[in-house]
Design a protein around this motif. Structure first.
Motif, PDB file in Angstrom:
ATOM      1  N   ASN A 231     -12.736  37.570 -12.888  1.00 40.11           N
ATOM      2  CA  ASN A 231     -11.696  38.421 -13.110  1.00 40.11           C
ATOM      3  C   ASN A 231     -10.611  38.165 -13.844  1.00 40.11           C
ATOM      4  OD1 ASN A 231     -13.225  40.493 -11.890  1.00 40.11           O
ATOM      5  ND2 ASN A 231     -12.371  40.286  -9.790  1.00 40.11           N
ATOM      6  N   ALA A 232     -10.223  36.844 -13.500  1.00 38.31           N
ATOM      7  CA  ALA A 232      -9.145  36.141 -14.261  1.00 38.31           C
ATOM      8  C   ALA A 232      -9.298  35.948 -15.757  1.00 38.31           C
ATOM      9  CB  ALA A 232      -8.545  34.745 -13.607  1.00 38.31           C
ATOM     10  N   GLU A 233     -10.515  35.745 -16.095  1.00 39.78           N
ATOM     11  CA  GLU A 233     -11.010  35.597 -17.613  1.00 39.78           C
ATOM     12  C   GLU A 233     -10.904  37.012 -18.192  1.00 39.78           C
ATOM     13  OE1 GLU A 233     -14.533  33.615 -17.551  1.00 39.78           O
ATOM     14  OE2 GLU A 233     -13.769  31.451 -17.221  1.00 39.78           O
ATOM     15  N   LEU A 234     -11.226  37.894 -17.548  1.00 46.02           N
ATOM     16  CA  LEU A 234     -11.273  39.419 -18.104  1.00 46.02           C
ATOM     17  C   LEU A 234      -9.837  39.685 -18.356  1.00 46.02           C
ATOM     18  CD1 LEU A 234     -14.265  41.007 -16.030  1.00 46.02           C
ATOM     19  CD2 LEU A 234     -14.039  40.594 -18.397  1.00 46.02           C
ATOM     20  N   ALA A 235      -9.049  39.607 -17.302  1.00 49.03           N
ATOM     21  CA  ALA A 235      -7.592  39.896 -17.501  1.00 49.03           C
ATOM     22  C   ALA A 235      -6.783  39.087 -18.503  1.00 49.03           C
ATOM     23  CB  ALA A 235      -6.999  39.817 -16.288  1.00 49.03           C
ATOM     24  N   LYS A 236      -7.212  37.937 -18.742  1.00 51.69           N
ATOM     25  CA  LYS A 236      -6.636  37.103 -20.137  1.00 51.69           C
ATOM     26  C   LYS A 236      -7.043  37.659 -21.332  1.00 51.69           C
ATOM     27  CE  LYS A 236      -6.302  32.259 -21.423  1.00 51.69           C
ATOM     28  NZ  LYS A 236      -6.744  31.140 -21.341  1.00 51.69           N
ATOM     29  N   ARG A 237      -8.465  37.775 -21.353  1.00 49.59           N
ATOM     30  CA  ARG A 237      -9.052  38.571 -22.498  1.00 49.59           C
ATOM     31  C   ARG A 237      -8.332  39.721 -22.984  1.00 49.59           C
ATOM     32  NH1 ARG A 237     -14.711  39.009 -21.774  1.00 49.59           N
ATOM     33  NH2 ARG A 237     -14.494  36.825 -21.052  1.00 49.59           N
ATOM     34  N   ASN A 238      -8.291  40.877 -21.809  1.00 46.88           N
ATOM     35  CA  ASN A 238      -7.458  42.094 -22.157  1.00 46.88           C
ATOM     36  C   ASN A 238      -6.088  41.573 -22.520  1.00 46.88           C
ATOM     37  OD1 ASN A 238      -9.837  43.408 -21.537  1.00 46.88           O
ATOM     38  ND2 ASN A 238      -9.371  43.717 -19.174  1.00 46.88           N
ATOM     39  N   ARG A 239      -5.322  40.993 -22.031  1.00 51.35           N
ATOM     40  CA  ARG A 239      -3.957  40.649 -22.365  1.00 51.35           C
ATOM     41  C   ARG A 239      -4.076  40.124 -23.757  1.00 51.35           C
ATOM     42  NH1 ARG A 239      -3.555  38.261 -17.397  1.00 51.35           N
ATOM     43  NH2 ARG A 239      -3.651  36.035 -18.455  1.00 51.35           N
ATOM     44  N   GLU A 240      -4.768  39.550 -24.246  1.00 53.07           N
ATOM     45  CA  GLU A 240      -4.680  38.929 -25.578  1.00 53.07           C
ATOM     46  C   GLU A 240      -5.257  40.180 -26.636  1.00 53.07           C
ATOM     47  OE1 GLU A 240      -7.587  35.806 -25.707  1.00 53.07           O
ATOM     48  OE2 GLU A 240      -6.372  34.229 -24.618  1.00 53.07           O
ATOM     49  N   ARG A 241      -6.087  41.099 -26.304  1.00 50.21           N
ATOM     50  CA  ARG A 241      -6.433  42.105 -27.012  1.00 50.21           C
ATOM     51  C   ARG A 241      -5.150  43.160 -27.282  1.00 50.21           C
ATOM     52  NH1 ARG A 241     -12.274  43.756 -24.258  1.00 50.21           N
ATOM     53  NH2 ARG A 241     -13.282  41.938 -25.214  1.00 50.21           N
ATOM     54  N   LEU A 242      -4.422  43.342 -26.192  1.00 49.76           N
ATOM     55  CA  LEU A 242      -3.378  44.226 -26.271  1.00 49.76           C
ATOM     56  C   LEU A 242      -2.312  43.621 -26.975  1.00 49.76           C
ATOM     57  CD1 LEU A 242      -3.189  45.373 -22.534  1.00 49.76           C
ATOM     58  CD2 LEU A 242      -3.958  46.611 -24.510  1.00 49.76           C
ATOM     59  N   ASN A 243      -2.088  42.084 -27.213  1.00 47.53           N
ATOM     60  CA  ASN A 243      -1.154  41.635 -27.786  1.00 47.53           C
ATOM     61  C   ASN A 243      -1.382  41.558 -29.363  1.00 47.53           C
ATOM     62  OD1 ASN A 243       0.783  41.268 -25.717  1.00 47.53           O
ATOM     63  ND2 ASN A 243      -0.383  39.094 -25.118  1.00 47.53           N
ATOM     64  N   ASN A 244      -2.699  41.824 -29.574  1.00 52.15           N
ATOM     65  CA  ASN A 244      -2.993  41.807 -31.085  1.00 52.15           C
ATOM     66  C   ASN A 244      -2.959  43.269 -31.585  1.00 52.15           C
ATOM     67  OD1 ASN A 244      -4.232  41.139 -33.483  1.00 52.15           O
ATOM     68  ND2 ASN A 244      -6.210  40.251 -32.636  1.00 52.15           N
ATOM     69  N   PRO A 245      -2.163  43.399 -32.867  1.00 52.37           N
ATOM     70  CA  PRO A 245      -1.996  44.719 -33.193  1.00 52.37           C
ATOM     71  C   PRO A 245      -3.012  45.020 -34.191  1.00 52.37           C
ATOM     72  CG  PRO A 245      -0.518  43.250 -34.407  1.00 52.37           C
ATOM     73  CD  PRO A 245      -1.292  42.457 -33.330  1.00 52.37           C
ATOM     74  N   SER A 246      -4.131  44.421 -34.535  1.00 55.93           N
ATOM     75  CA  SER A 246      -5.081  44.625 -35.163  1.00 55.93           C
ATOM     76  C   SER A 246      -6.188  45.302 -34.359  1.00 55.93           C
ATOM     77  CB  SER A 246      -5.811  43.260 -36.004  1.00 55.93           C
ATOM     78  OG  SER A 246      -6.376  42.669 -35.012  1.00 55.93           O
ATOM     79  N   ASN A 247      -6.116  45.263 -33.104  1.00 55.54           N
ATOM     80  CA  ASN A 247      -7.047  45.995 -32.303  1.00 55.54           C
ATOM     81  C   ASN A 247      -6.700  47.489 -32.010  1.00 55.54           C
ATOM     82  OD1 ASN A 247      -8.631  43.666 -31.866  1.00 55.54           O
ATOM     83  ND2 ASN A 247      -7.315  43.265 -29.938  1.00 55.54           N
ATOM     84  N   PHE A 248      -5.748  47.975 -32.395  1.00 55.54           N
ATOM     85  CA  PHE A 248      -5.049  49.269 -32.315  1.00 55.54           C
ATOM     86  C   PHE A 248      -5.475  50.103 -33.581  1.00 55.54           C
ATOM     87  CE2 PHE A 248      -2.438  47.100 -29.353  1.00 55.54           C
ATOM     88  CZ  PHE A 248      -2.690  47.871 -28.029  1.00 55.54           C
ATOM     89  N   PRO A 249      -5.769  51.419 -33.491  1.00 54.38           N
ATOM     90  CA  PRO A 249      -6.148  52.152 -34.537  1.00 54.38           C
ATOM     91  C   PRO A 249      -4.758  52.429 -35.525  1.00 54.38           C
ATOM     92  CG  PRO A 249      -6.192  53.399 -32.653  1.00 54.38           C
ATOM     93  CD  PRO A 249      -5.999  52.049 -32.451  1.00 54.38           C
ATOM     94  N   SER A 250      -5.085  52.630 -36.620  1.00 59.79           N
ATOM     95  CA  SER A 250      -3.916  52.627 -37.894  1.00 59.79           C
ATOM     96  C   SER A 250      -3.533  54.033 -37.773  1.00 59.79           C
ATOM     97  CB  SER A 250      -4.012  52.047 -39.203  1.00 59.79           C
ATOM     98  OG  SER A 250      -5.442  52.661 -39.579  1.00 59.79           O
ATOM     99  N   PRO A 251      -2.325  54.537 -38.134  1.00 56.18           N
ATOM    100  CA  PRO A 251      -2.213  56.022 -38.544  1.00 56.18           C
ATOM    101  C   PRO A 251      -2.796  56.656 -39.622  1.00 56.18           C
ATOM    102  CG  PRO A 251      -0.218  54.730 -38.734  1.00 56.18           C
ATOM    103  CD  PRO A 251      -1.298  53.799 -38.129  1.00 56.18           C
ATOM    104  N   PRO A 252      -3.182  57.800 -39.572  1.00 57.78           N
ATOM    105  CA  PRO A 252      -3.692  58.479 -40.701  1.00 57.78           C
ATOM    106  C   PRO A 252      -2.661  58.179 -42.221  1.00 57.78           C
ATOM    107  CG  PRO A 252      -3.163  60.063 -39.232  1.00 57.78           C
ATOM    108  CD  PRO A 252      -2.632  58.822 -38.548  1.00 57.78           C
ATOM    109  N   SER A 253      -3.391  57.900 -43.041  1.00 61.74           N
ATOM    110  CA  SER A 253      -2.661  57.608 -44.294  1.00 61.74           C
ATOM    111  C   SER A 253      -2.542  58.684 -45.327  1.00 61.74           C
ATOM    112  CB  SER A 253      -3.165  56.252 -45.069  1.00 61.74           C
ATOM    113  OG  SER A 253      -4.687  56.455 -45.402  1.00 61.74           O
ATOM    114  N   ASN A 254      -3.494  59.471 -45.242  1.00 66.03           N
ATOM    115  CA  ASN A 254      -3.447  60.873 -46.186  1.00 66.03           C
ATOM    116  C   ASN A 254      -2.561  61.971 -45.528  1.00 66.03           C
ATOM    117  OD1 ASN A 254      -5.411  61.376 -44.505  1.00 66.03           O
ATOM    118  ND2 ASN A 254      -6.968  61.695 -45.853  1.00 66.03           N
TER     119      ASN A 254
END
Length: 192
Positions: free
Chosen positions: A167-190
């Motif tokens: 669980n500690a490893e999963l929580a660490k991995r999830n924190r890293e994912r949330l801190n990385n902006p490339s994991n979020f979708p980008s807003p529509p461009s058109n």
């Protein structure tokens, strides 16, 4: 994640006490894995509980043997000290008797007392040796409990430790994912 179910018992300083993993009372006993990946504070009372952990059989036997040897060494030292004190008192008595005998200058009595004193010294030496042998044999026969230093947790508690680490490893991995902006979708461009 491969965590072996081998735990070494260690003590920490009195001022470094923390809550026991089971009962939350302050304790200075720690169980730690040999590779230092996981540790937790535990009361010594829980270490003697068969439902929580089992001591390593070889380690328990070695610890008991060490304790027996230490006690035997202490007993032997005490016997040697007592023997030396007795010998010292006898020497003092002999000197006093020798002074009295010099005054009397009775050679026959001197020889008899010397022989009897020598016999007493031999008897005392034999008694000392016998007592040392007896103590060493009794030490081998006596079984004194000394806490073992290596333990194996019961399967439920071991699984709890594995789950906690996972669980500690999963929580660490999830924190890293949330801190990385490339994991979020980008807003529509058109525009519509």
């Amino acid at each position: 994640m491969s965590l072996q179910n081998i735990w070494h018992h260690r003590k920490v300083a009195e001022n470094s006490k923390k809550a026991c993993w089971i009962c939350y009372k302050p304790t200075e006993s720690v169980l730690i894995t040999p590779d230092n990946k996981d540790f937790f504070y535990i009361c010594t009372g829980h270490l003697s509980d068969g439902g929580f952990c089992r001591p390593d059989a070889d380690e328990a036997a070695a610890a008991a043997a060490r304790k027996k040897k230490e006690e035997l060494d202490r007993e032997i030292e005490n016997v040697k000290k007592e023997y030396e004190e007795k010998q010292k008192l006898k020497r003092e008595k002999r000197k006093e008797k020798q002074k009295e005998k010099d005054k009397d200058k009775d050679k026959e009595k001197e020889e008899e007392t010397k022989k009897s004193e020598e016999e007493q010294d031999k008897d005392d030496a034999k008694k000392k040796d016998d007592k040392i042998k007896e103590l060493s044999q009794s030490k081998e026969q006596a079984q004194v409990e000394l806490g073992p230093r290596i333990f194996t947790l019961q399967k439920n508690f071991y699984q709890m430790r594995l789950d906690r680490i996972r669980n500690a490893e999963l929580a660490k991995r999830n924190r890293e994912r949330l801190n990385n902006p490339s994991n979020f979708p980008s807003p529509p461009s058109n525009l519509p």
